[in-house]
Motif scaffolding. Structure first.
Motif, PDB file in Angstrom:
ATOM      1  N   LEU A 309       0.817  -1.210   0.000  1.00 25.78           N
ATOM      2  CA  LEU A 309       0.000   0.000   0.000  1.00 25.78           C
ATOM      3  C   LEU A 309       0.856   1.268   0.000  1.00 25.78           C
ATOM      4  O   LEU A 309       0.520   2.246  -0.682  1.00 25.78           O
ATOM      5  N   MET A 310       1.942   1.259   0.731  1.00 24.98           N
ATOM      6  CA  MET A 310       2.733   2.481   0.897  1.00 24.98           C
ATOM      7  C   MET A 310       3.518   2.842  -0.365  1.00 24.98           C
ATOM      8  O   MET A 310       3.668   4.029  -0.692  1.00 24.98           O
ATOM      9  N   VAL A 311       4.023   1.852  -1.078  1.00 25.25           N
ATOM     10  CA  VAL A 311       4.826   2.147  -2.269  1.00 25.25           C
ATOM     11  C   VAL A 311       3.985   2.795  -3.369  1.00 25.25           C
ATOM     12  O   VAL A 311       4.389   3.819  -3.945  1.00 25.25           O
ATOM     13  N   PRO A 312       2.793   2.279  -3.724  1.00 23.50           N
ATOM     14  CA  PRO A 312       1.982   2.992  -4.728  1.00 23.50           C
ATOM     15  C   PRO A 312       1.534   4.380  -4.256  1.00 23.50           C
ATOM     16  O   PRO A 312       1.456   5.316  -5.068  1.00 23.50           O
ATOM     17  N   LEU A 313       1.238   4.538  -2.972  1.00 21.70           N
ATOM     18  CA  LEU A 313       0.842   5.847  -2.467  1.00 21.70           C
ATOM     19  C   LEU A 313       2.002   6.846  -2.561  1.00 21.70           C
ATOM     20  O   LEU A 313       1.795   8.027  -2.872  1.00 21.70           O
ATOM     21  N   SER A 314       3.215   6.387  -2.301  1.00 24.08           N
ATOM     22  CA  SER A 314       4.367   7.286  -2.458  1.00 24.08           C
ATOM     23  C   SER A 314       4.594   7.653  -3.919  1.00 24.08           C
ATOM     24  O   SER A 314       5.031   8.769  -4.223  1.00 24.08           O
ATOM     25  N   LEU A 315       4.291   6.740  -4.831  1.00 25.86           N
ATOM     26  CA  LEU A 315       4.376   7.087  -6.254  1.00 25.86           C
ATOM     27  C   LEU A 315       3.330   8.132  -6.627  1.00 25.86           C
ATOM     28  O   LEU A 315       3.584   9.005  -7.470  1.00 25.86           O
ATOM     29  N   ALA A 316       2.167   8.094  -5.981  1.00 23.12           N
ATOM     30  CA  ALA A 316       1.156   9.124  -6.211  1.00 23.12           C
ATOM     31  C   ALA A 316       1.649  10.488  -5.729  1.00 23.12           C
ATOM     32  O   ALA A 316       1.339  11.527  -6.337  1.00 23.12           O
ATOM     33  N   VAL A 317       2.416  10.509  -4.635  1.00 27.58           N
ATOM     34  CA  VAL A 317       2.992  11.768  -4.160  1.00 27.58           C
ATOM     35  C   VAL A 317       3.933  12.346  -5.203  1.00 27.58           C
ATOM     36  O   VAL A 317       3.915  13.552  -5.499  1.00 27.58           O
ATOM     37  N   VAL A 318       4.777  11.486  -5.780  1.00 22.57           N
ATOM     38  CA  VAL A 318       5.708  11.948  -6.816  1.00 22.57           C
ATOM     39  C   VAL A 318       4.941  12.429  -8.046  1.00 22.57           C
ATOM     40  O   VAL A 318       5.272  13.479  -8.626  1.00 22.57           O
ATOM     41  N   GLY A 319       3.912  11.699  -8.428  1.00 21.35           N
ATOM     42  CA  GLY A 319       3.149  12.082  -9.618  1.00 21.35           C
ATOM     43  C   GLY A 319       2.442  13.411  -9.453  1.00 21.35           C
ATOM     44  O   GLY A 319       2.401  14.224 -10.393  1.00 21.35           O
ATOM     45  N   TYR A 320       1.892  13.674  -8.266  1.00 22.86           N
ATOM     46  CA  TYR A 320       1.188  14.943  -8.083  1.00 22.86           C
ATOM     47  C   TYR A 320       2.157  16.126  -8.061  1.00 22.86           C
ATOM     48  O   TYR A 320       1.847  17.199  -8.571  1.00 22.86           O
ATOM     49  N   GLN A 321       3.341  15.934  -7.481  1.00 25.02           N
ATOM     50  CA  GLN A 321       4.312  17.027  -7.507  1.00 25.02           C
ATOM     51  C   GLN A 321       4.773  17.319  -8.930  1.00 25.02           C
ATOM     52  O   GLN A 321       4.984  18.485  -9.291  1.00 25.02           O
ATOM     53  N   ALA A 322       4.922  16.267  -9.738  1.00 23.04           N
ATOM     54  CA  ALA A 322       5.267  16.494 -11.139  1.00 23.04           C
ATOM     55  C   ALA A 322       4.116  17.179 -11.882  1.00 23.04           C
ATOM     56  O   ALA A 322       4.344  18.047 -12.735  1.00 23.04           O
ATOM     57  N   LEU A 323       2.863  16.824 -11.557  1.00 23.43           N
ATOM     58  CA  LEU A 323       1.712  17.465 -12.194  1.00 23.43           C
ATOM     59  C   LEU A 323       1.675  18.954 -11.865  1.00 23.43           C
ATOM     60  O   LEU A 323       1.374  19.787 -12.741  1.00 23.43           O
ATOM     61  N   CYS A 324       1.983  19.315 -10.649  1.00 26.02           N
ATOM     62  CA  CYS A 324       1.986  20.731 -10.259  1.00 26.02           C
ATOM     63  C   CYS A 324       3.060  21.519 -10.990  1.00 26.02           C
ATOM     64  O   CYS A 324       2.903  22.723 -11.234  1.00 26.02           O
ATOM     65  N   ALA A 325       4.175  20.836 -11.329  1.00 27.71           N
ATOM     66  CA  ALA A 325       5.251  21.532 -12.034  1.00 27.71           C
ATOM     67  C   ALA A 325       4.893  21.836 -13.480  1.00 27.71           C
ATOM     68  O   ALA A 325       5.511  22.707 -14.096  1.00 27.71           O
ATOM     69  N   TRP A 326       3.883  21.153 -14.029  1.00 27.36           N
ATOM     70  CA  TRP A 326       3.475  21.400 -15.420  1.00 27.36           C
ATOM     71  C   TRP A 326       2.098  22.053 -15.518  1.00 27.36           C
ATOM     72  O   TRP A 326       1.843  22.785 -16.483  1.00 27.36           O
ATOM     73  N   ASP A 327       1.222  21.793 -14.559  1.00 30.73           N
ATOM     74  CA  ASP A 327      -0.146  22.329 -14.612  1.00 30.73           C
ATOM     75  C   ASP A 327      -0.377  23.218 -13.390  1.00 30.73           C
ATOM     76  O   ASP A 327      -0.521  22.726 -12.266  1.00 30.73           O
ATOM     77  N   THR A 329      -2.957  25.072 -12.676  1.00 30.16           N
ATOM     78  CA  THR A 329      -4.339  25.120 -12.190  1.00 30.16           C
ATOM     79  C   THR A 329      -4.603  24.083 -11.097  1.00 30.16           C
ATOM     80  O   THR A 329      -5.521  24.268 -10.293  1.00 30.16           O
ATOM     81  N   ALA A 330      -3.808  22.997 -11.067  1.00 32.00           N
ATOM     82  CA  ALA A 330      -3.986  21.965 -10.041  1.00 32.00           C
ATOM     83  C   ALA A 330      -2.978  22.092  -8.918  1.00 32.00           C
ATOM     84  O   ALA A 330      -2.945  21.239  -8.030  1.00 32.00           O
ATOM     85  N   SER A 331      -2.165  23.132  -8.940  1.00 29.87           N
ATOM     86  CA  SER A 331      -1.093  23.276  -7.958  1.00 29.87           C
ATOM     87  C   SER A 331      -1.577  23.998  -6.710  1.00 29.87           C
ATOM     88  O   SER A 331      -2.387  24.932  -6.793  1.00 29.87           O
ATOM     89  N   PRO A 332      -1.094  23.610  -5.522  1.00 32.73           N
ATOM     90  CA  PRO A 332      -1.434  24.367  -4.308  1.00 32.73           C
ATOM     91  C   PRO A 332      -0.800  25.751  -4.278  1.00 32.73           C
ATOM     92  O   PRO A 332      -1.156  26.563  -3.423  1.00 32.73           O
TER      93      PRO A 332
END
Length: 554
Positions: A309-327, A329-332
């Protein structure tokens, strides 16, 4: 003071005449406003580049002086607005992180306690690091979420948005470190169980050990690189979101620049390092399977369920930070961002990782206790193979084999048996007194000696005097009295020695010299029967003392 550069300006409303304007029901002198360079903006603020004031009800200043000062004015940089949806969701997540912090402290106490002596190979802090990082995550999340409340309450964007995203990035780095320490310590725990029956089965400086030494350094290098790419920067441009034009010209390019993109790549390298560490631990400390498909199945089977459970969730953390660097509108980093994407992608994976780790911590026993249990089982298996049946602990108490006294009572009993005080010194003094009494009484047959072996010495054929040396002197000469005292001490220390060799006459120093001269003039090797293995010296007490190098010389 931060300048307000808003493109959508408004003209001053018309007043009673050409030099008058009415804002919020209050009349102001238009000439004074123009003289001090005040500009009216669409967000109901007045600013001249140095000062900014709210002019809508109920914050409209009642009067304007000729020197450009507003009476009872309200600054733009105050939290005057009600909380919004961003703050409400942030408060809910803050409560969840606070509850997790309590359970993290409980797990830290449980798994951090030592029940075995610490080992140099497996340091106790290694199993505590994952809980330390969890505490860091909760602290960063609480600070960021509570400061995010003021993001909605500020009319003009100011410092709260910077604090909110700053601690959010720290939380992201902390959660990657938490997953890494969990995986790394699991491998260390597997190694500890592997080498506990035989500490020499695995070397520490082989290829496997050196790989485990350098891999954490590699991980933290990329993690700190992510930190230095994000944190040391000019955060002032993120605050420039006071109008759509200002946001497009300042905040958007800063939030999606190359440094944020490179930081997301560094976080991806950290995640890949976690996977390599997981594979390494399974490869070396679990049974190996043959075939590509069987190895994949074995990898998933040997991996603990919490890592599933923890490894896929940590990959989601990496993916969202990468999404914020390109988009953007979805960034905090955006004030009016998509809240669903922000909390589901930015905070939900982190809180789920903490919950999984907490539940797993409650289910797993303390490692020292588990190791003690495994050792007890191995000992029982060995006894079973050898046919040994050990009696239970209560057997000795019932049969009286175990004394009821404690360790202090045992030590005191042993001391009473040996004797208190200075037993060795008293024994030596008693033997010395007894020896002196025997010499005075003429009894030389009693073997009351201080030395470890017999110090008997055969009388030399050169000795012409059989009288024992006097042990008392009644004259008035201090020098002679000192000589007699030295002779007495020599007789006690070296019993059985020839008294004539020390010049034991009352004729003074001349007779002593004559005795020495006679001995030196007629040297003779003693016969076999006259030799002795004793270390008693026949020299005068005025000569240098005998040097005893070891107990073998005595």
């Amino acid at each position: 003071m931060v300048l307000i550069q808003v493109r959508d300006l408004l003209a001053f409303p018309e007043g009673d005449n050409a030099t008058d304007t009415e804002i919020g029901g209050i009349h102001f002198n238009l000439t004074t406003l123009n003289f001090w360079n005040y500009t009216y903006y669409t967000n109901n603020t007045l600013s001249n580049g140095s000062y900014c004031f709210l002019v809508d009800n109920p914050y409209t200043p009642p009067a304007l002086l000729n020197n450009g000062t507003f009476l009872n004015s309200t600054s733009c940089y105050l939290a005057t607005e009600p909380i919004g949806h961003r703050a409400e969701a942030g408060i809910g997540f803050a409560v969840a992180f606070a509850l997790c912090l309590v359970f993290i402290l409980v797990n830290l106490k449980k798994h951090g306690q030592l029940h075995l002596p610490p080992e140099k190979r497996f340091v106790p802090i290694g199993r505590r690091w994952q809980w330390y990082w969890a505490i860091f995550i909760c602290a960063a999340a609480l600070i960021g979420l509570f400061t995010g409340i003021d993001v909605d309450r500020y009319r003009v964007v100011q410092l709260p948005i910077v604090l909110n995203v700053f601690f959010w990035f720290l939380m992201q780095m902390g959660v990657m470190a938490l997953v890494w320490e969990s995986v790394r310590h699991w491998g260390s725990w597997m190694e500890r169980q592997y080498v506990d029956p035989n500490p020499f089965i695995l070397r520490e400086n082989d290829k496997r050990g050196m790989f485990e030494f350098w891999l954490p350094l590699f991980f933290y290098f990329w993690l700190w690189l992510n930190f230095f790419l994000i944190v040391p920067r000019n955060w002032g441009k993120i605050e420039l979101q006071r109008s759509p034009e200002q946001t497009a010209e300042n905040a958007l390019p800063t939030a999606t620049d190359g440094r944020f993109k490179a930081a997301a790549f560094c976080l991806l390298v950290c995640w890949l390092t976690i996977m390599v560490s997981l594979w390494h631990s399974i490869y070396h400390y679990e049974p190996r399977n043959r075939g590509f498909f069987n190895r994949i199945v074995g990898f998933l089977g040997y991996m603990p369920f919490r890592f599933t459970l923890m490894v896929p969730l940590s990959l989601a953390v990496v993916g969202y930070q990468a999404l914020c660097a390109w988009d953007f509108t979805a960034s905090p980093l955006k004030v009016d961002t998509d809240l669903l994407a922000m909390y589901l992608g930015g905070y939900a994976p982190t809180i789920l990782i903490l919950i999984v780790n907490i539940i797993a911590g409650f289910m797993r026993p303390n490692e020292d206790r588990e190791l003690i249990r495994q050792r007890r089982e191995r000992g029982a298996a060995i006894d079973n193979d050898l046919g040994l049946v050990r009696k239970p602990a209560w057997w000795r108490r019932v049969n009286g084999d175990m004394p009821s006294e404690n360790m202090r009572d045992r030590i005191m009993r042993n001391v009473r048996e040996v004797g208190g005080g200075r037993p060795t010194a008293r024994h030596i003094e008693r033997l010395a007194e007894q020896r002196a009494a025997d010499l005075e009484s003429g009894d030389t047959n009693r073997s009351t000696f201080i030395e470890m072996n017999d110090l008997h010495r055969t009388n030399s054929t050169r000795s012409t005097s059989t009288n024992p040396p006097p042990y008392s002197y009644g004259g008035k000469s201090d020098t002679r009295r000192s000589e007699r005292t030295v002779e007495l001490a020599a007789g006690l220390l070296f019993p059985g020695g020839n008294a004539s060799n020390t010049g034991g006459t009352d004729n003074g120093g001349a007779s002593v010299e004559r005795g020495r001269g006679h001995e030196s003039s007629t040297p003779r090797r003693p016969g076999t029967s006259e030799r002795s293995s004793s270390t008693v010296s026949g020299m005068s007490t005025t000569s240098p003392p005998q040097q005893v190098k070891s107990m073998l010389d005595i």
